[in-house]
Design a protein around this motif. Sequence first.
Motif, PDB file in Angstrom:
ATOM      1  N   TYR A   1      -8.943   6.337  -5.364  1.00 40.13           N
ATOM      2  CA  TYR A   1      -7.546   5.952  -5.183  1.00 40.13           C
ATOM      3  C   TYR A   1      -7.073   5.415  -6.509  1.00 40.13           C
ATOM      4  O   TYR A   1      -7.670   4.523  -7.074  1.00 40.13           O
ATOM      5  CB  TYR A   1      -7.499   4.895  -4.094  1.00 40.13           C
ATOM      6  CG  TYR A   1      -6.156   4.398  -3.662  1.00 40.13           C
ATOM      7  CD1 TYR A   1      -4.981   4.847  -4.216  1.00 40.13           C
ATOM      8  CD2 TYR A   1      -6.095   3.439  -2.656  1.00 40.13           C
ATOM      9  CE1 TYR A   1      -3.766   4.362  -3.782  1.00 40.13           C
ATOM     10  CE2 TYR A   1      -4.889   2.950  -2.218  1.00 40.13           C
ATOM     11  CZ  TYR A   1      -3.728   3.413  -2.787  1.00 40.13           C
ATOM     12  OH  TYR A   1      -2.539   2.930  -2.355  1.00 40.13           O
TER      13      TYR A   1
ATOM     14  N   ARG B   1      -9.366   1.993   1.024  1.00 39.76           N
ATOM     15  CA  ARG B   1      -7.982   1.634   0.711  1.00 39.76           C
ATOM     16  C   ARG B   1      -7.856   1.089  -0.711  1.00 39.76           C
ATOM     17  O   ARG B   1      -8.812   0.597  -1.309  1.00 39.76           O
ATOM     18  CB  ARG B   1      -7.476   0.560   1.692  1.00 39.76           C
ATOM     19  CG  ARG B   1      -7.810   0.796   3.158  1.00 39.76           C
ATOM     20  CD  ARG B   1      -7.044   1.944   3.767  1.00 39.76           C
ATOM     21  NE  ARG B   1      -5.745   1.549   4.264  1.00 39.76           N
ATOM     22  CZ  ARG B   1      -5.491   1.269   5.546  1.00 39.76           C
ATOM     23  NH1 ARG B   1      -6.447   1.292   6.453  1.00 39.76           N
ATOM     24  NH2 ARG B   1      -4.255   0.950   5.923  1.00 39.76           N
TER      25      ARG B   1
ATOM     26  N   SER C   1     -14.113   7.045  -1.139  1.00 42.34           N
ATOM     27  CA  SER C   1     -12.734   6.855  -1.541  1.00 42.34           C
ATOM     28  C   SER C   1     -12.527   7.002  -3.017  1.00 42.34           C
ATOM     29  O   SER C   1     -13.395   6.734  -3.809  1.00 42.34           O
ATOM     30  CB  SER C   1     -12.251   5.473  -1.115  1.00 42.34           C
ATOM     31  OG  SER C   1     -13.130   4.496  -1.553  1.00 42.34           O
TER      32      SER C   1
ATOM     33  N   GLU D   1       0.850  -1.191   0.000  1.00 49.33           N
ATOM     34  CA  GLU D   1       0.000   0.000   0.000  1.00 49.33           C
ATOM     35  C   GLU D   1       0.880   1.232   0.000  1.00 49.33           C
ATOM     36  O   GLU D   1       1.984   1.224   0.567  1.00 49.33           O
ATOM     37  CB  GLU D   1      -0.902  -0.007   1.240  1.00 49.33           C
ATOM     38  CG  GLU D   1      -1.897   1.142   1.289  1.00 49.33           C
ATOM     39  CD  GLU D   1      -2.793   1.086   2.521  1.00 49.33           C
ATOM     40  OE1 GLU D   1      -3.909   1.612   2.453  1.00 49.33           O
ATOM     41  OE2 GLU D   1      -2.356   0.529   3.552  1.00 49.33           O
TER      42      GLU D   1
ATOM     43  N   TRP E   1      -9.145   5.026   8.631  1.00 51.72           N
ATOM     44  CA  TRP E   1      -8.853   4.914   7.192  1.00 51.72           C
ATOM     45  C   TRP E   1      -9.583   3.676   6.659  1.00 51.72           C
ATOM     46  O   TRP E   1      -8.986   2.602   6.485  1.00 51.72           O
ATOM     47  CB  TRP E   1      -7.355   4.787   6.959  1.00 51.72           C
ATOM     48  CG  TRP E   1      -6.594   6.041   7.251  1.00 51.72           C
ATOM     49  CD1 TRP E   1      -6.441   7.118   6.431  1.00 51.72           C
ATOM     50  CD2 TRP E   1      -5.841   6.347   8.439  1.00 51.72           C
ATOM     51  NE1 TRP E   1      -5.648   8.068   7.016  1.00 51.72           N
ATOM     52  CE2 TRP E   1      -5.269   7.623   8.255  1.00 51.72           C
ATOM     53  CE3 TRP E   1      -5.604   5.664   9.642  1.00 51.72           C
ATOM     54  CZ2 TRP E   1      -4.482   8.242   9.224  1.00 51.72           C
ATOM     55  CZ3 TRP E   1      -4.818   6.272  10.599  1.00 51.72           C
ATOM     56  CH2 TRP E   1      -4.268   7.539  10.402  1.00 51.72           C
TER      57      TRP E   1
END
Length: 341
Positions: A291, A261, A289, A229, A258
């Motif tokens: 990402y 992810r 999120s 990560e 958090w």
Amino acid sequence: MLSCHVLLIASIAVHAMAGLTLHVTTYNTGNTWPRDDIKPLLGLKHDPDLISIGFEELGDTEAWESEADEILSHLGYYRVKLNTMSIMQVAVFAKKRHLPYISHIETEYTKTGFGGTYGNKGGTTIRFRLYDKTLAIVNCHLSAHHNQVPLRDEEYWNIISEQDFEDPLTRHLYDHDYLIWSGDLNYRVNLSNEEVRAHISSNKHLDLLEYDQLRQEKAAGHAFIGFHEAQITFPPTYKFDPETDIYDTSAKQRIPSWCDRVLWRIREERQEIVSILNWGGGGGGTSDSDYLSSFSVDSNASEGECQVDGVGPSKQKRKKKKKKNVSGGAQMDSDLLEYDQ
């Protein structure tokens, strides 16, 4: 209306490859409908070759799907595949020049909600060959609540063990050259609400990572073995009062964490180095999120066949292909549209 999570943006690159980029984004909509312009949620700060978008807690599945399709179509992307399970989905888009080199497209899903009977929790997957590499992209939503760490771990292993594919090179998720895992994983911070908020208020939020449940479970070998990560540099992304930068003030007083992810796993024999191109957190109240990840891929493969899934730049004539179902819950080349040149 906006969700109660924050927007995440990250960009990573795999070296020792030929510079092809894959942008991965995941977004918990919080059972809301799309805003007038969701383009900022995609976090596109460069021109990736492929894009994967994952949604969780969709308030209107077709509305979010259509918004993403329209935006990416205007940017010159074709939808390679869409996989929807209940209120979550994942879609992969590609630039036209790469379509002949995408093949063996399959989808799978695993329900983990209510003991595996409901698709509000679980994982949706799209896998394919890209040039001479194999990729699998999982977008998931694992069980909530601070004390449900063992259940989240179990759901991860259920997704890993239950998803099988027809491609003889990659029968299982761990067989792929690249396995990208995104979503609302729901792992929390193992401290009291007061302690967590005090750390954030004093700008010591990075000290909280020591108590991050996902990191603890990885270190103990309980889940996400072999995954990597990007370094987290921003405050917790969960949970905000709607459309604010204020952490949850409701009666539930959820502990900031958090939850959202993106991780990646590279097959052992490849051992490419991954570096960060762009990574950060957005303001509170935007959503769960977002990402993104960039991977370089060798282009030494022969030309294959790719039939795109129904979205692409306009002014092209489309022919529907007949559905082809694969046993075991998977679908290969289903509901595809082939574009005439």
